[in-house]
Motif scaffolding. Structure first.
Motif, PDB file in Angstrom:
ATOM      1  N   LEU A 408      -1.734 139.519  55.298  1.00 59.29           N
ATOM      2  CA  LEU A 408      -0.721 140.487  55.686  1.00 59.29           C
ATOM      3  C   LEU A 408      -0.926 141.777  54.876  1.00 59.29           C
ATOM      4  O   LEU A 408      -1.957 142.421  55.005  1.00 59.29           O
ATOM      5  CB  LEU A 408       0.670 139.879  55.489  1.00 59.29           C
ATOM      6  N   TYR A 409       0.051 142.121  54.040  1.00 56.43           N
ATOM      7  CA  TYR A 409      -0.027 143.384  53.297  1.00 56.43           C
ATOM      8  C   TYR A 409      -1.252 143.392  52.383  1.00 56.43           C
ATOM      9  O   TYR A 409      -1.543 142.422  51.704  1.00 56.43           O
ATOM     10  CB  TYR A 409       1.258 143.551  52.484  1.00 56.43           C
ATOM     11  N   HIS A 410      -1.957 144.541  52.383  1.00 57.32           N
ATOM     12  CA  HIS A 410      -3.141 144.754  51.551  1.00 57.32           C
ATOM     13  C   HIS A 410      -4.321 143.877  51.972  1.00 57.32           C
ATOM     14  O   HIS A 410      -5.108 143.460  51.130  1.00 57.32           O
ATOM     15  CB  HIS A 410      -2.818 144.557  50.063  1.00 57.32           C
ATOM     16  N   ASN A 411      -4.464 143.606  53.262  1.00 59.22           N
ATOM     17  CA  ASN A 411      -5.687 142.963  53.732  1.00 59.22           C
ATOM     18  C   ASN A 411      -6.690 144.039  54.131  1.00 59.22           C
ATOM     19  O   ASN A 411      -6.328 145.176  54.436  1.00 59.22           O
ATOM     20  CB  ASN A 411      -5.392 142.030  54.900  1.00 59.22           C
ATOM     21  N   THR A 412      -7.976 143.684  54.143  1.00 59.52           N
ATOM     22  CA  THR A 412      -9.025 144.626  54.506  1.00 59.52           C
ATOM     23  C   THR A 412     -10.076 143.931  55.373  1.00 59.52           C
ATOM     24  O   THR A 412     -10.230 142.711  55.329  1.00 59.52           O
ATOM     25  CB  THR A 412      -9.712 145.223  53.261  1.00 59.52           C
TER      26      THR A 412
END
Length: 578
Positions: A408-412
């Protein structure tokens, strides 16, 4: 084993059974060696088979380290491979995450701005790092060195960076403080950054207040360099074209249909929708020595977002025609907005362009947003394929295999040199509304053994990756300049393809928060080809392809594609790198 030998062995293994691809119609996810930072930033190192990874401080690390940056070696990623695939970079001592990225012509990586993450913890993620709001950080070529290099004119939290035709970095927007999301304390300007032998040079230009004030947020805005050399900047609601040298507004994008604008349609951080420039295709009539084309049409797409935007992509064609009577030297016109319905709702995901023209969506959430307020809690595990060349607007998407990891948040995500998609990071998995041992979309998933952060890595291989591959013959870095004809030697042992369909240059990924800075793909003009070689013409000038490193791929007419090889585009007379 040497990296080139490893790649050759992998390619040889793939061609053993030409029917392998038929077994994987939805592609395959595969777990790789763990990274030791939860990568909120993933940047492909120019000219090298590795990634620079940067995290928001997370503890504990699998290696018990405390660094927030490290190098992930792509030559040694298999789970059973011997030796280390990771090197920490402990010299990064400020809050370098939530920064903007830029690569110089010589392969240095520069990170601008960042987070004011001072002596605090968020959900057990501990700081103690000095503020990174105005920092300029320089990673030497191949990550062999690191140094701080002064400060910017303005503090910037969530800036977007575009590389301009003259090689400058255009550092756009971002917040001046950590309270930017609440107080709209945005930078209504951009900085032009030049790195010279005499030091850094910074020039500040201001954007029209009428444009910035219409956007609900101006963090990680969408910024695209156009073939005219001008920059298209798109926020939540609309976009403008500016002359980067002066800040002058030259044109404005047409208004979206009223049903797709307003406070319920949000497309920049923290409600981020990935914005991508579709490939720039050069006609076969382009000849060596032609340094510019009089008329060009490019398209960009913004996928999803938050609120009511999360289920739709918006797509617009922009045409520029040289006209000496127009301010800036070009007249701009636009097509009609296309509103495309995606397979589901999605934001904070990553979208990568494959060499054969298809796009892969991975990770992200179905609802909510990024950041630590109203954060997304329901993951989207399935990959999607998007083919913008399909005429039927309802048939451009296809649902693919699902990952077992929640990101979710801060995936790349990044297109890797071997043509697979790398998937990294995520650091707020504590908010996921799924119990341990539960199911996501009716299937098992594997919660991170490290708690909130996700250090594990998985790669996605689309079906076409399993086809018999063409193999580019020459190893090593190719040094190219503009508007020149080059010959590429290759071999192909398959039976399904009859010829090369395209040769592409891909700017190496610089991914964070759904943004890929300086993302662009160029489809080169093919002049001649045989069964063992193809002649192409390089891009006309640096407004089409800014100076620096690119991954070159060749694609056959059955959609199989090669492993990428590095090309460096430079002005005429530039000395080759040692």
């Amino acid at each position: 084993m040497h990296a080139q030998q490893q790649q050759q062995q992998q390619q040889q293994a793939i061609v053993i059974d030409p029917n392998t691809y038929k077994s994987y119609p939805q592609g395959v996810w595969r777990q790789m060696k763990t990274a030791n930072v939860a990568a909120a930033h993933a940047i492909l190192v120019p000219g090298k088979n590795s990634l620079l990874l940067v995290e928001r401080p997370t503890n504990p690390h699998p290696n018990a380290g405390t660094e927030i940056a490290g190098e992930y070696n792509l030559d040694n990623t298999e789970m059973n491979a011997q030796g280390s695939n990771y090197t920490p970079i402990p010299a990064v001592t400020d809050a370098a995450f939530c920064a903007g990225h830029y690569a110089t012509m010589d392969g240095e990586l520069i990170l601008f701005g960042g987070n004011p993450f001072i002596n605090k913890c968020i959900s057990g993620q501990c700081g103690g790092y000095r503020s990174g709001l105005d920092a300029i950080r320089v990673f030497g070529r191949n990550l062999k060195s690191f140094a701080y290099s002064g400060t910017m004119a303005y503090p910037r939290f969530y800036p977007t960076v575009a590389t301009l035709a003259n090689g400058q970095a255009m550092v756009v927007g971002g917040s001046t403080t950590v309270d930017g999301m609440a107080g709209f304390k945005v930078n209504m300007n951009y900085e032009l950054f030049s790195r010279t032998k005499l030091g850094n040079k910074i020039d500040v230009k201001f954007l029209p207040n009428s444009f910035v004030s219409r956007q609900r947020g101006f963090w990680y805005p969408h910024v695209f360099l156009l073939p005219s050399g001008h920059a298209l900047i798109f926020g939540d609601q609309d976009g403008i074209i500016v002359d980067p040298a002066t800040g002058t507004q030259l044109s404005a994008t047409p208004a979206l249909p009223s049903t797709f604008t307003g406070k319920n349609y949000q497309r920049t951080y923290p409600n981020h929708a990935p914005g991508r420039l579709l490939p720039i295709v050069f006609p076969s009539t382009q000849n060596e020595g032609e340094t510019g084309l009089n008329a060009n049409t490019v398209e960009f797409v913004i996928f999803g977002g938050s609120g009511l935007a999360r289920g739709f992509a918006i797509r617009l064609a922009v045409t520029m025609k040289a006209d000496a009577n127009q301010q800036g030297g070009y007249a701009y016109s636009y097509g009609n907005w296309q509103i495309e319905t995606m397979p589901g709702t999605r934001n904070q995901h990553n979208v990568m362009n494959l060499p054969n023209g298809k796009w892969i969506h991975i990770n992200g959430g179905k609802t909510g947003s990024q950041g630590d307020a109203n954060i997304a809690v329901t993951p989207e595990l399935k990959a999607w394929e998007y083919n913008p060349d399909v005429a039927d607007i309802k048939a451009r998407y296809k649902t693919l295999a699902a990952s077992s990891f929640i990101r979710l948040y801060h995936n790349t995500g990044c297109l890797l040199p071997d043509g697979r998609i790398g998937s990294f990071g995520s650091d707020r998995n504590d908010v996921t509304k799924i119990s341990l041992g539960g199911l996501v979309e009716g299937r098992d998933f594997l919660r991170s053994p490290y708690g909130n952060p996700e250090f594990r890595v998985d790669f996605f291989s689309p079906q076409d990756w399993f086809r018999v591959k063409p193999v580019i013959a020459e190893a090593g870095l190719r040094e190219w300049t503009y508007a020149k004809k080059y010959t590429i030697n290759f071999s192909y042992n398959g039976v399904e393809a009859t010829k090369i369909s395209r040769v592409t240059l891909h700017a190496p990924c610089q991914a964070t928060h759904g943004t890929d800075m300086n993302q662009r793909t160029l489809v080169l003009a093919i002049k001649n080809q045989s069964k063992t070689s193809v002649d192409v013409v390089s891009p006309p000038n640096s407004a089409y392809a800014p100076y620096g490193f690119y991954l070159m791929f060749i694609t056959m007419d059955d959609n199989s594609y090669s492993t990428g090889k590095w090309v460096r585009l430079t002005p005429p007379g530039t000395a080759p790198l040692a």
